[in-house]
Scaffold this active site. Sequence first.
Site, PDB file in Angstrom:
ATOM      1  N   GLY A  11     -17.051 -14.580  41.131  1.00 28.81           N
ATOM      2  CA  GLY A  11     -16.356 -13.871  42.210  1.00 28.81           C
ATOM      3  C   GLY A  11     -16.146 -14.744  43.434  1.00 28.81           C
ATOM      4  N   ASP A  12     -15.316 -14.246  44.347  1.00 27.49           N
ATOM      5  CA  ASP A  12     -15.026 -14.921  45.628  1.00 27.49           C
ATOM      6  C   ASP A  12     -14.402 -16.297  45.444  1.00 27.49           C
ATOM      7  OD1 ASP A  12     -16.188 -12.745  46.920  1.00 27.49           O
ATOM      8  OD2 ASP A  12     -18.174 -13.641  46.845  1.00 27.49           O
ATOM      9  N   LYS A  15      -9.217 -15.328  45.032  1.00 28.00           N
ATOM     10  CA  LYS A  15      -8.147 -14.574  44.347  1.00 28.00           C
ATOM     11  C   LYS A  15      -7.180 -13.961  45.363  1.00 28.00           C
ATOM     12  CE  LYS A  15     -11.383 -12.130  42.469  1.00 28.00           C
ATOM     13  NZ  LYS A  15     -12.576 -12.901  42.885  1.00 28.00           N
ATOM     14  N   GLY A  16      -7.744 -13.461  46.489  1.00 29.49           N
ATOM     15  CA  GLY A  16      -6.898 -12.831  47.513  1.00 29.49           C
ATOM     16  C   GLY A  16      -5.843 -13.799  48.009  1.00 29.49           C
ATOM     17  N   LYS A  17      -6.263 -15.038  48.267  1.00 24.93           N
ATOM     18  CA  LYS A  17      -5.310 -16.045  48.760  1.00 24.93           C
ATOM     19  C   LYS A  17      -4.208 -16.309  47.724  1.00 24.93           C
ATOM     20  CE  LYS A  17      -4.732 -20.858  49.878  1.00 24.93           C
ATOM     21  NZ  LYS A  17      -5.084 -21.992  50.679  1.00 24.93           N
ATOM     22  N   GLY A  39     -14.040  -8.111  47.854  1.00 25.57           N
ATOM     23  CA  GLY A  39     -13.615  -8.433  49.220  1.00 25.57           C
ATOM     24  C   GLY A  39     -12.660  -9.597  49.092  1.00 25.57           C
ATOM     25  N   HIS A  40     -11.378  -9.323  49.258  1.00 27.53           N
ATOM     26  CA  HIS A  40     -10.364 -10.369  49.055  1.00 27.53           C
ATOM     27  C   HIS A  40      -9.768 -10.743  50.408  1.00 27.53           C
ATOM     28  CE1 HIS A  40      -9.741  -9.103  44.574  1.00 27.53           C
ATOM     29  NE2 HIS A  40     -10.990  -9.429  44.869  1.00 27.53           N
ATOM     30  N   GLN A 227     -13.704  -9.368  41.211  1.00 31.31           N
ATOM     31  CA  GLN A 227     -14.929 -10.037  40.754  1.00 31.31           C
ATOM     32  C   GLN A 227     -14.563 -11.340  40.017  1.00 31.31           C
ATOM     33  OE1 GLN A 227     -14.895  -6.233  40.166  1.00 31.31           O
ATOM     34  NE2 GLN A 227     -15.508  -6.508  42.267  1.00 31.31           N
TER      35      GLN A 227
HETATM   36  P1  GDP Z   1     -11.827 -13.482  46.515  1.00 33.73           P
HETATM   37  O1  GDP Z   1     -12.832 -12.404  46.470  1.00 33.73           O
HETATM   38  O2  GDP Z   1     -11.716 -14.228  45.226  1.00 33.73           O
HETATM   39  O3  GDP Z   1     -10.482 -13.041  47.015  1.00 33.73           O
HETATM   40  O4  GDP Z   1     -12.381 -14.558  47.573  1.00 33.73           O
HETATM   41  P2  GDP Z   1     -12.979 -14.218  49.037  1.00 33.73           P
HETATM   42  O5  GDP Z   1     -11.863 -13.878  49.930  1.00 33.73           O
HETATM   43  O6  GDP Z   1     -14.123 -13.276  48.932  1.00 33.73           O
HETATM   44  O7  GDP Z   1     -13.629 -15.614  49.400  1.00 33.73           O
HETATM   45  C1  GDP Z   1     -12.883 -16.790  49.484  1.00 33.73           C
HETATM   46  C2  GDP Z   1     -13.024 -17.362  50.897  1.00 33.73           C
HETATM   47  O8  GDP Z   1     -12.525 -18.686  50.909  1.00 33.73           O
HETATM   48  C3  GDP Z   1     -12.223 -16.614  51.932  1.00 33.73           C
HETATM   49  O9  GDP Z   1     -12.885 -16.679  53.167  1.00 33.73           O
HETATM   50  C4  GDP Z   1     -10.910 -17.402  51.981  1.00 33.73           C
HETATM   51  O10 GDP Z   1     -10.216 -17.260  53.212  1.00 33.73           O
HETATM   52  C5  GDP Z   1     -11.435 -18.799  51.817  1.00 33.73           C
HETATM   53  N1  GDP Z   1     -10.516 -19.761  51.183  1.00 33.73           N
HETATM   54  C6  GDP Z   1      -9.617 -19.554  50.192  1.00 33.73           C
HETATM   55  N2  GDP Z   1      -9.094 -20.721  49.794  1.00 33.73           N
HETATM   56  C7  GDP Z   1      -9.666 -21.691  50.542  1.00 33.73           C
HETATM   57  C8  GDP Z   1      -9.555 -23.122  50.580  1.00 33.73           C
HETATM   58  O11 GDP Z   1      -8.817 -23.750  49.811  1.00 33.73           O
HETATM   59  N3  GDP Z   1     -10.329 -23.771  51.491  1.00 33.73           N
HETATM   60  C9  GDP Z   1     -11.166 -23.120  52.355  1.00 33.73           C
HETATM   61  N4  GDP Z   1     -11.880 -23.832  53.215  1.00 33.73           N
HETATM   62  N5  GDP Z   1     -11.282 -21.778  52.343  1.00 33.73           N
HETATM   63  C10 GDP Z   1     -10.557 -21.088  51.437  1.00 33.73           C
HETATM   64  P1  IMO Z   2     -14.630 -10.264  44.600  1.00 34.45           P
HETATM   65  O1  IMO Z   2     -13.513  -9.440  43.997  1.00 34.45           O
HETATM   66  C1  IMO Z   2     -18.743 -11.675  44.348  1.00 34.45           C
HETATM   67  C2  IMO Z   2     -21.646  -9.016  42.418  1.00 34.45           C
HETATM   68  C3  IMO Z   2     -22.712  -8.486  43.361  1.00 34.45           C
HETATM   69  C4  IMO Z   2     -23.870  -8.356  42.390  1.00 34.45           C
HETATM   70  C5  IMO Z   2     -23.184  -7.874  41.111  1.00 34.45           C
HETATM   71  C6  IMO Z   2     -23.221  -6.376  40.910  1.00 34.45           C
HETATM   72  O2  IMO Z   2     -14.623 -10.317  46.067  1.00 34.45           O
HETATM   73  O3  IMO Z   2     -14.699 -11.596  43.922  1.00 34.45           O
HETATM   74  P2  IMO Z   2     -21.912  -4.358  42.064  1.00 34.45           P
HETATM   75  O4  IMO Z   2     -21.860  -3.913  43.495  1.00 34.45           O
HETATM   76  O5  IMO Z   2     -20.579  -4.711  41.499  1.00 34.45           O
HETATM   77  O6  IMO Z   2     -22.675  -3.415  41.199  1.00 34.45           O
HETATM   78  O7  IMO Z   2     -22.793  -5.722  42.091  1.00 34.45           O
HETATM   79  O8  IMO Z   2     -21.837  -8.282  41.215  1.00 34.45           O
HETATM   80  N1  IMO Z   2     -20.250  -8.776  42.873  1.00 34.45           N
HETATM   81  C7  IMO Z   2     -19.480  -9.720  43.431  1.00 34.45           C
HETATM   82  N2  IMO Z   2     -19.757 -10.977  43.790  1.00 34.45           N
HETATM   83  N3  IMO Z   2     -17.503 -11.176  44.523  1.00 34.45           N
HETATM   84  C8  IMO Z   2     -17.194  -9.923  44.148  1.00 34.45           C
HETATM   85  O9  IMO Z   2     -15.948  -9.413  44.199  1.00 34.45           O
HETATM   86  C9  IMO Z   2     -18.225  -9.107  43.607  1.00 34.45           C
HETATM   87  N4  IMO Z   2     -18.281  -7.836  43.161  1.00 34.45           N
HETATM   88  C10 IMO Z   2     -19.524  -7.668  42.695  1.00 34.45           C
HETATM   89  O10 IMO Z   2     -22.992  -9.395  44.396  1.00 34.45           O
HETATM   90  O11 IMO Z   2     -24.426  -9.613  42.132  1.00 34.45           O
HETATM   91 MG    MG Z   3     -14.527 -11.743  47.521  1.00 33.38          MG
END
Ligand code: GDP
Ligand code: IMO
Ligand code: MG
Length: 428
Positions: A11-12, A15-17, A39-40, A227
């Site tokens: 996760g994280d 994907k949002g970007k 959280g995207h 995720q």
């Molecule tokens: P998601 O859950 O997959 O949409 O990712 P999140 O938004 O939770 O986490 C990604 C984080 O990395 C966010 O704070 C983005 O703004 C940041 N981000 C995305 N691409 C880049 C990158 O290429 N470089 C940096 N420094 N930050 C990035």
């Molecule tokens: P995005 O879409 C990162 C993780 C939680 C925990 C496990 C189970 O932003 O990438 P849950 O609340 O789903 O029952 O938690 O999954 N988790 C994530 N980790 N990014 C996410 O979403 C996540 N969604 C759930 O931290 O380890």
């Molecule tokens: Mg996220």
Amino acid sequence: MNTCVVGLQWGDEGKGKIVDLLSENAELVVRYSGGANAGHSVVRSKEEKQFALHLLPSGILRPEVTCVITNGVVLDPEILLKEIDGLAERGIKIANNLKISGRAHLVMPYHKKQDQLSENALGKDKIGTTIRGIGPCYADKVTRSTAIRAADLLNLDNLQERLIKITGLKNKIFAAVYGDKEPLDVDILMDLCRQWAKRLTPHLTDTTALLHKAWHEGRSILFEGAQGSLLDLDHGTFPFVTSSNCSAVGLSAACGLPAKAIDTFMGVVKAYTSRVGAGPFPTEQDNETGRYIRDKGHEYGTTTGRPRRCGWFDTVSVGYTIQLGGIDKIAMLHLDTLSGLKELNICTGYRYQGKSLDFFPAEADVLDKVECVYETLPGFTEDISGITSYAALPNAARRYVERVEALLQTPIAIVGVGPSREETLFRN
Ligand code: GDP
Ligand code: IMO
Ligand code: MG
């Protein structure tokens, strides 16, 4: 041309970007699984504050895009409405451009309570969930008799009768299992449901029918995974996973379109690895390197604010999730975050009990004990966030990307050098 964007790590990945960028050419953007545990982040430009989206598809910032939340999502109306209001304050109006499946299950306040009670009771064995009620809501979906779907808001009398039964049962369970002393109040829940019904009813529709029509009309659909594939309920690092099939394998069940409706599967990775919550993480660097990556990459959860665990890129786990998702192309983000590290390690294999493994182990306790085999590449020190073409990257940065690409045998088509739209490099 229909594309599915899916996270290949825990996760994280960003994907949002990527969804925000690709939605420029999409007519529909679809969230199909998970809930407000996601959280995207979207950063349109360096000058503007970021948007953090939990339930709304990341295409919502483009008014011409139709955003769809399908049956596979567990929908928390409280969070969704807050998100809609927050966007309205920033000038983004949501009306006819948001469609929600009546088949989506609702996350009720008692699901979040149950998530918290369960995690507290697990103590040191907890999963480290986001406490967004995700597991309890999906559990009620499977139980069926205790589930509530968005379309149930259309018949409030019937819903009240059902809530009386459901809360009666939950009160008994919460008291007996967790010693809880605050019984759920049906009147408070019904007040909420009335408010939700008023605001959500205009958005409710049969999203399966809507998506089939769009597909047959040849409209361009972008699917936004939530995720990461290693958190997939069936294929991830069980039990430290989420409660849905959040890898690409879950797409069809979660939206009602056959897999053949998708032309391209785009996997998203970070140039390293991060994870929040408990569970095995073979390349974790619980040391100076991990802290450097966390600070430089601002690695704190978008949903919970928790510090993310950080470590080296792992071609074994990502190779596995590429296979799982039939991934055609990769977007690698956060290359800029690696700048300043003298050497860059890439995990190329696992060893367990003295032997090389040629597969990604299914058991969390095996994965917890594997030794990583690393290949070491020289690092780079330049600040690459202002770079606008792949060719202009320092040699060491390109060499790193191309080595990961060769190990994964999958093209890396997009490279991220910063959070905003303009900090993105496209490769041919
Ligand atoms: P998601 O859950 O997959 O949409 O990712 P999140 O938004 O939770 O986490 C990604 C984080 O990395 C966010 O704070 C983005 O703004 C940041 N981000 C995305 N691409 C880049 C990158 O290429 N470089 C940096 N420094 N930050 C990035
Ligand atoms: P995005 O879409 C990162 C993780 C939680 C925990 C496990 C189970 O932003 O990438 P849950 O609340 O789903 O029952 O938690 O999954 N988790 C994530 N980790 N990014 C996410 O979403 C996540 N969604 C759930 O931290 O380890
Ligand atoms: Mg996220």
